[in-house]
Each structure stands twice: as structure tokens, then as C-alpha cells.
Design an enzyme around this catalytic site. Structure first.
Site, mmCIF file in Angstrom:
data_model
loop_
_atom_site.group_PDB
_atom_site.id
_atom_site.type_symbol
_atom_site.label_atom_id
_atom_site.label_comp_id
_atom_site.label_asym_id
_atom_site.label_seq_id
_atom_site.Cartn_x
_atom_site.Cartn_y
_atom_site.Cartn_z
ATOM 1 N N ASP A 128 0.858 -1.180 0.000
ATOM 2 C CA ASP A 128 0.000 0.000 0.000
ATOM 3 C C ASP A 128 0.903 1.241 0.000
ATOM 4 O O ASP A 128 2.114 1.143 0.174
ATOM 5 C CB ASP A 128 -0.954 -0.018 1.205
ATOM 6 C CG ASP A 128 -2.179 0.865 0.957
ATOM 7 O OD1 ASP A 128 -2.172 1.635 -0.028
ATOM 8 O OD2 ASP A 128 -3.143 0.794 1.748
HETATM 9 C C1 BGC Z 1 -5.069 3.171 0.359
HETATM 10 C C2 BGC Z 1 -5.329 2.110 -0.668
HETATM 11 C C3 BGC Z 1 -5.226 2.681 -2.046
HETATM 12 C C4 BGC Z 1 -3.865 3.318 -2.207
HETATM 13 C C5 BGC Z 1 -3.604 3.892 -3.580
HETATM 14 C C6 BGC Z 1 -3.824 3.973 0.071
HETATM 15 O O1 BGC Z 1 -3.710 5.087 0.893
HETATM 16 O O2 BGC Z 1 -4.969 2.560 1.631
HETATM 17 O O3 BGC Z 1 -6.589 1.539 -0.449
HETATM 18 O O4 BGC Z 1 -5.443 1.676 -2.991
HETATM 19 O O5 BGC Z 1 -3.741 4.372 -1.265
HETATM 20 O O6 BGC Z 1 -4.292 5.054 -3.791
#
Ligand code: BGC
Length: 761
Positions: free
Chosen positions: A261
Site C-alpha cells: 500500500d
Molecule cells: C489506500 C489504498 C489505495 C492506495 C492507492 C492507500 O492510501 O490505503 O486503499 O489503494 O492508497 O491510492
């Protein structure tokens, strides 16, 4: 797909260590919605020099093409893979995932994912960071909006349907996108409902509550998973080799790609398990995280770490192989532009059919909590029974909030506001008067937080008028109408990432509005916009009819008008408990019994709350999981079991007669739960094991049958997260059937079987 795995072997054979590491680098070019403070730089140059494997957050077909062209300038011409946060639709926005789960209609869920896949693929997106399948029992956590709610069985069916919709059984097809199950895992259990916070879970709960949706999504073929930000029993998931590699990959058989993530690898330093960037990268890679999102720690440090003997090149090769395999499955080695080219000809964005599905989804997701005196549906506009509707509240004319959190590619301009939908439905027959009545919130500091992602349009606009003046206008409007529809609730960014709440009420200015509207004596319909279960105890008293419409997306105006006038049956059922008071959370219907169970009302020395009134259920909330009314009146007979003594691999048919007593067709979701009253461990009082949503014609009784097998009766026994087995213990089981998790009737059966232990998973 013409290229195969031999092609990947050949390609890997030609790649330098640096090129392999480049494939593990996953970046965002920045701009618009970002969820972290770090943004990648020099993206174009890094692509040209083979130092990027994938990109997310690219918003147009033109930009995708430009980046892909750059990748074609590299020595091996390895295509980029494009990803996006497509959470509940790309351009056509469907109700929030929590709301889609409330439909309990997996054909609908699958269809929404199919539309989202086609829209996203048409601008060159290969992978979507969805479905989010974190089971959550604490509605303070804002990301419950993105999740299917509190129950592992419902979440598992949701995971399958979403994966099937996105991938459509053929990832190489240009209109299919790769699903990414997230967040792996345990993220929904953060301390205090705070985002990113620590999670402590017993291994058995991990297996019985958290993992089932991931296993279901994997079995449905999901091509990727995303690691979660939280620690799990002290080990950050981005460094959790036991859960990612030993359990999910090696024991449960996941063969796809694991992505980090946003800066999750870098955050291993802040978590206190990595000393520096190199240490973080080493931990992430060896845990089994193939792609490093945004941090660029892999890019910067892995080569040196190989040189220093801290990691083996083979580990990098294995991760790179998984990235290349994902690209192969997506058909990118055959034609890196095939989604873009298909998209140009297909133009599947915001079509009438997509909008129609979004409109139908609103009714399917809307949960009616109260409907005194059958106030709803409102009389048909042409009946002449009502002349004026007062549409009141800060969301009556709103477009910006309607898409809810996490609709990064959508535009408010495509939304049908509630006022427009209502006016279209009534034509000239009824007049619809509007008044704002209250700000969503009055505090400027709070409004600016809630406007965090609004670089063009604000979600929370504070009116220059005084709260009193706004209420007075609303009261005057309501007083001149036959019925008031008040649309109140949360701003869209009250839920979503980094949007935990310490209070689950509708903001005070709006509560004051509702009290004033009630005092007019006019029939009051309260429609709640929300991304989470709220505490609605007061609203339930003030409203004659109370509906949870969540955030309904592009077609909210049409969809809600369909519901209010009964053109569509509202058929949502709560996917998470609505507590009576904040102090009850975390909360779930599927809790374990205590040694001193609450008898429903407070009694000294039983489990409950001394400050909750007698008529309040102590530990299953105001509105239980699975609850929702239709416009019909449905009666349940007792569940009947064909036999009550069973053994081993027997199958048990349980039947219940469900009768529509009314004179309108209705939709009913029949739910089956199982309880295990005596076992070697204390088992949850009820667990959802089956459901069926059915259409019932007026005055018709239908027999609904479910088949229960031994697989519905077992549970996990786990010493550690990896040392787990399923155990089936013979004895009595209660099979409950009913319209929600509380109002069930049960039949007791005995499943004769000595303890059977499954193989270790
Ligand atoms: C979130 C994810 C997301 C990623 C990309 C993160 O902050 O937890 O769910 O897919 O950002 O935007």
C-alpha cells in the site's frame, strides 16, 4: 493470449538485476487525489530507464498512452501495468461498497464491477485496487464505507462477485481488469476505530473472521492482493512473512501478485521494525511484497542489499516473475495498448445502461429502518393526494457529496441531485420546494478537513446565513407542504481513508433541523446519507419514515425518487449493526456469549450497560445486522428440518415458509444463521451461513429451502496464524432463519460426529 510462461522464463533470463528491481517499483505521477504525503518524481525519466514496473492514478487514456510509449523505449520493451482506485465505479458511480453489500444481491454487485471494469479498461487501466474486503465491526473506522461490513460470509460472497465482475474469467480480454483484494489483512480491527492503528487478533479469529473473504476472492481467481497498513499482533503487514508468504501463498495457495500500500514499505521505519530504508525494503521483499508502492525503497536499496549478501537475487527474481506474470495474464505482452484501442471503439463510459444499473442499485442498497403508518411509498404524483413536498436538508441539491468517498475519477457534474430526481418523478403534478435548513457542519475547521479532496468543488459549503435563519426557512417550507423529506447525514469525507470518527451522530446543526421539522407536525421522511453505521436513536423517534440511502452515486436522484414513490422496492438490509449508542462499538451480532448474557434489557450483574434504558437491546444495537424493511408485510413460519439427526457428510434441507401478506410485490432477503450451543470453545451466538433474496408476489406464500452441510458447522483451531486446522465437533446446532440476525426462529438438530479435525491449513 499467445505468449506463455516460457516467454517469462526467457525474458527473466535476459534481465539484469537492475531491470528486475525496476519492475518492482510502483509509482504514482501525482496530482489530484493522493492518500499520502510522498509523491514520486521524475516518473517519465524513470520509465524510460526501466526503473518503473507499474503506475497508478493516471486519469486519462492520453496519459496512459504517453507513459506506455515511454516504456516501449526501454531495452526490453516491458509494458507498464496501470492501476487505479476504482472502488465503486469509475465514471458511473454506484452506491458505496458498504451500500452495495447492503443489497445482498450478488448478481447486482457483479454487474456493477463489470461496468466499472469496462469503463476503467477503456482508458487503459489494467488493475483496480478493489475489492476492499476488510471485515469491520467498528463503525468509527471511516473505511467501513469501502468495505462489505461486519460479516465474513457476506463479505466472502461480495469478494467473489466483485472479482468475477472485474476479471470476467478472462484477464487477457481488453475489457477485463485485474482485481486486487485489499487490505491484507486485519485492517478493519484497528484500535479505537482509528485508521492505520494496531490490530491484535487471535489466530482463530483471523482465520474465521478476517481471512474468509480473502480466501473466497482468491478462489474466484483474484490476480493480486494489497498489503495493509496495520500491524497484526505486533508485526506490520508489510513485513509479515508468516501471513503473506507462509500462510496465504504457501499454505492457502495464492499464486498472484502482492502489492504494497501507499508508502507501506517505508512506513516500516515508523512502525519501529526497520532501522532505515534498506532495512525496510529487505523486510518487505522477504515478507513477500512484490511491488513497492510509492516508497521507492526497493529501487534505491535492493541492489546494494544483494551485493552485501543481505538478500538473494533469487528473491528479487521471484517477485519480478510475479509482476511479469501479471502483465502476461493481462495480455500486455501481446499488445500493451489493447485496452486503450478497445476503449476507443467501445466507449463504454456513462452509457444509459450503466446509469440504469446505478439507478437500480440505489433501491437495492437503500435500507428502510422505519415506516410508521406506511407513510412510504408516497402516493403516486398523479393521484392528487399530495400537492407539495418540502425537500429539506443540506443534501437536497447536492452533487459533490453524492458520489461518496473514493470516487477519484468521477465528476459531480454527472450526478443527478435528489431535487432533480424528485422533480422529474412528479412532473407538474406536485410541487417540490427546497430549503437547505442547516449546514452539514457549522465548524470552519471541520469543514476544511472534510473538504480535503475538493480541489474543484467543495463538499461542505458553510452558508452565510445564521443557523436560526436556515431552520426558520425550512420550517416555513415544511409548514406549507403535505410531507417533508429531510436529507441529512455525513459529508462524503466523513468516511473513507483517514476519516475515523469519535462520534457516530448526525452533526448537531442537522439534528436541530430535524427537531424543528418534527415540531411542524407534518409527516417526516428522513433520508440519511452516510458512509458508516450511525447512531440514529433520536432520528428514529423524530422520523415517521427513516431510510439509509448511504451515498448513492451518479443516479442517486432518480434512484431515491423511485424508492420514495414506490416505483422500486427498497430492499437493502444492513451489512453492519447500527448501534444504539456510541459506547456499544465495536459491535457485531456474531459475538460470543458471555458467562452472564444480557437478557435483552439491563439487569445487574449481566453483560450490558448501566446507562442504557430498559427497552434498548444491550449488545446488538438499535438496528441489527441484516435488518431492513420493504414496503410489503412479510411473515415467516418456523424453519423445518427434514430430519433432526444427522451425521458426517449428510446434507440437511431446512425450509421456511415466507408469506407476503400485503397487496404489493415485495423483495425479501431470507437469512440463515447457525449457532453451536455446546463446543470445546465458546462459539459466536449466530453466524450467517446462507441467504436468499427473493421476489414475492402479493398474497403469496413461498417455501424457501437451504441446504446445510458439515462445512457450515466447523471452526478454526489455531495455535499460531500458520498452525491452524478446521475442527468439526458433533452435537447440537441451532439453525436460525429469519428476516435479520435478531428476529429469527430456530430448529435444533444433532449432527452426530465425533471430533473431526481437518488437515492443517
Ligand atoms: C489506500 C489504498 C489505495 C492506495 C492507492 C492507500 O492510501 O490505503 O486503499 O489503494 O492508497 O491510492
Amino acid at each position: 493470449m499467445t505468449k506463455d510462461m516460457n516467454f517469462i522464463d526467457g525474458l527473466l533470463g535476459q534481465m539484469t538485476l537492475e531491470e528486475k528491481i525496476g519492475q518492482l517499483n510502483l509509482v504514482t505521477p501525482g496530482g489530484e487525489t493522493l492518500t499520502g504525503t510522498v509523491v514520486n518524481t521524475d516518473v517519465a525519466e524513470k520509465i524510460r530507464t526501466g526503473r518503473i514496473g507499474g503506475i497508478f492514478g493516471v486519469k486519462s487514456a492520453e496519459a496512459v498512452r504517453v507513459f506506455q510509449d515511454l516504456a516501449q523505449e526501454t531495452r526490453l520493451k516491458i509494458p507498464l501495468m496501470f492501476a487505479e482506485d476504482v472502488i465503486h465505479g469509475q465514471k458511473t458511480i454506484f452506491p458505496l461498497p458498504l451500500a452495495l453489500a447492503a443489497s445482498w444481491d450478488m448478481d447486482l454487485v457483479r454487474a456493477t464491477a463489470r461496468v466499472a471494469a469496462r469503463e476503467a479498461a477503456s482508458i487503459g487501466i489494467d488493475q483496480v485496487y478493489s475489492p476492499m474486503i476488510d471485515v469491520c465491526r467498528d463503525p468509527r473506522w471511516g473505511r467501513i464505507a469501502e468495505s462489505p461490513g461486519e460479516d465474513p460470509f457476506l463479505a466472502s460472497r461480495f469478494a467473489e462477485a466483485m472479482v468475477e465482475g472485474y476479471q470476467n474469467n478472462d484477464l487477457s480480454h481488453p475489457d477485463a481488469v485485474m482485481a486486487c483484494l485489499k487490505h491484507f489483512c486485519g485492517y478493519g480491527g484497528g484500535m479505537g476505530g482509528r485508521d492505520y492503528d494496531a490490530v491484535d487478533l487471535s489466530p482463530a479469529t483471523l482465520h474465521d473472521v478476517v481471512l474468509p473473504p480473502f480466501v473466497a476472492g482468491m478462489r474466484a481467481g483474484a490476480g493480486s492482493i494489497m498489503a495493509s497498513f496495520n500491524t497484526l499482533n505486533g508485526v506490520p503487514m508489510h513485513a509479515n512473512r508468516a501471513v503473506i508468504t507462509e500462510l496465504f501463498r504457501e499454505k492457502l495457495g495464492f499464486g498472484g501478485l502482492v502489492v504494497a500500500d501507499y508508502t507501506g514499505i517505508l512506513e516500516l521505519i515508523a512502525h519501529g521494525v526497520a532501522a532505515d530504508r534498506a532495512d525496510a525494503a529487505r523486510l518487505g521483499l522477504t515478507a513477500g511484497v512484490d511491488m513497492d508502492m510509492v516508497s521507492e525503497t526497493y529501487l534505491e536499496t535492493l541492489e546494494d542489499s544483494v551485493g552485501a549478501g543481505l538478500i538473494k537475487e533469487a528473491e528479487i527474481t521471484a517477485a519480478c516473475r510475479r509482476v511479469l506474470e501479471a502483465k502476461l495474464k493481462l495480455g500486455l505482452f501481446d499488445d500493451p495498448y489493447h485496452r486503450l484501442d478497445w476503449g476507443r471503439s467501445a466507449q463504454p463510459i456513462l452509457t444509459a445502461a450503466n446509469r440504469q444499473l446505478a439507478r437500480e442499485a440505489v433501491a437495492a442498497a437503500t435500507v428502510v429502518l422505519k415506516n410508521d403508518g406506511n407513510l412510504l411509498p408516497l402516493p403516486a404524483p398523479e393521484s392528487g393526494k399530495i400537492g407539495t413536498i418540502a425537500l429539506v436538508g443540506p443534501f437536497a441539491l447536492d452533487r459533490v457529496n453524492m458520489n461518496g468517498t473514493w470516487a477519484v475519477a468521477a465528476s459531480p457534474s454527472t450526478v443527478v441531485p435528489i431535487a432533480d430526481g424528485l422533480r422529474e418523478a412528479v412532473g407538474n403534478a406536485v410541487s417540490v420546494l427546497t430549503a437547505k435548513g442547516a449546514n452539514i457542519v457549522d465548524e470552519l475547521w471541520l469543514a476544511s478537513r472534510l473538504n480535503v479532496h475538493d480541489w474543484k468543488d467543495l463538499s461542505v459549503v458553510i452558508d452565510v446565513r445564521s443557523p436560526e435563519a436556515m431552520i426558520a426557512e425550512a420550517v416555513a417550507t415544511a409548514s406549507s407542504a403535505d410531507v417533508t423529506v429531510a436529507v441529512v447525514g455525513e459529508a462524503r469525507e466523513y468516511s473513507g481513508e483517514s476519516s475515523s470518527r469519535s462520534d457516530l451522530s448526525i452533526p448537531e446543526p442537522q439534528k436541530k433541523l430535524l427537531r424543528a421539522l418534527k415540531a411542524t407536525g407534518k409527516p417526516l421522511v428522513v433520508v440519511v446519507m452516510t458512509g458508516r453505521p450511525l447512531v440514529l436513536a433520536e432520528e428514529a423517534l423524530l422520523a415517521d419514515a427513516l431510510l439509509v440511502a448511504w451515498f448513492g452515486g451518479t443516479e442517486i436522484g432518480h434512484g431515491l425518487a423511485d424508492v420514495l414513490f414506490g416505483k422500486s422496492e427498497p430492499s437493502g438490509r444492513l451489512p453492519a449493526t447500527f448501534p444504539y449508542s456510541l459506547g456499544q462499538v465495536p459491535i457485531t451480532y456474531s459475538h460470543r456469549p458471555t458467562g452472564r448474557p444480557a437478557p435483552g434489557r439491563f439487569q445487574k450483574f449481566t453483560s450490558g450497560y448501566v446507562d442504557l434504558p430498559d427497552d434498548v437491546p444491550q449488545n446488538d444495537g438499535l438496528y441489527p445486522f441484516g435488518f431492513g424493511l420493504g414496503y410489503g408485510t412479510v411473515a415467516y413460519g418456523p424453519p423445518r428440518a427434514v430430519r433432526t439427526e444427522l451425521a458426517g457428510e449428510d446434507r440437511l434441507d431446512v425450509t421456511v415458509t415466507v408469506t407476503n401478506l400485503g397487496d404489493r410485490p415485495t423483495l425479501e432477503t431470507v437469512q440463515l444463521y447457525i449457532g453451536d450451543p455446546v463446543a470445546s470453545v465458546s462459539r459466536p451466538v449466530k453466524e450467517l451461513k446462507a441467504f436468499r433474496k427473493l421476489a414475492l408476489a402479493p398474497r403469496v406464500a413461498e417455501a424457501v429451502s437451504f441446504t446445510v452441510t458439515a462445512a457450515d458447522l466447523d471452526f478454526s483451531v489455531a495455535e499460531t496464524v500458520t498452525d491452524t486446522r478446521r475442527r468439526l465437533e458433533g452435537g447440537a446446532f441451532d439453525i436460525h432463519v429469519g428476516p435479520n440476525s435478531r428476529d429469527t426462529q430456530a430448529v435444533r438438530v444433532v449432527w452426530n460426529e465425533p471430533k473431526i479435525e481437518g488437515k492443517r491449513s
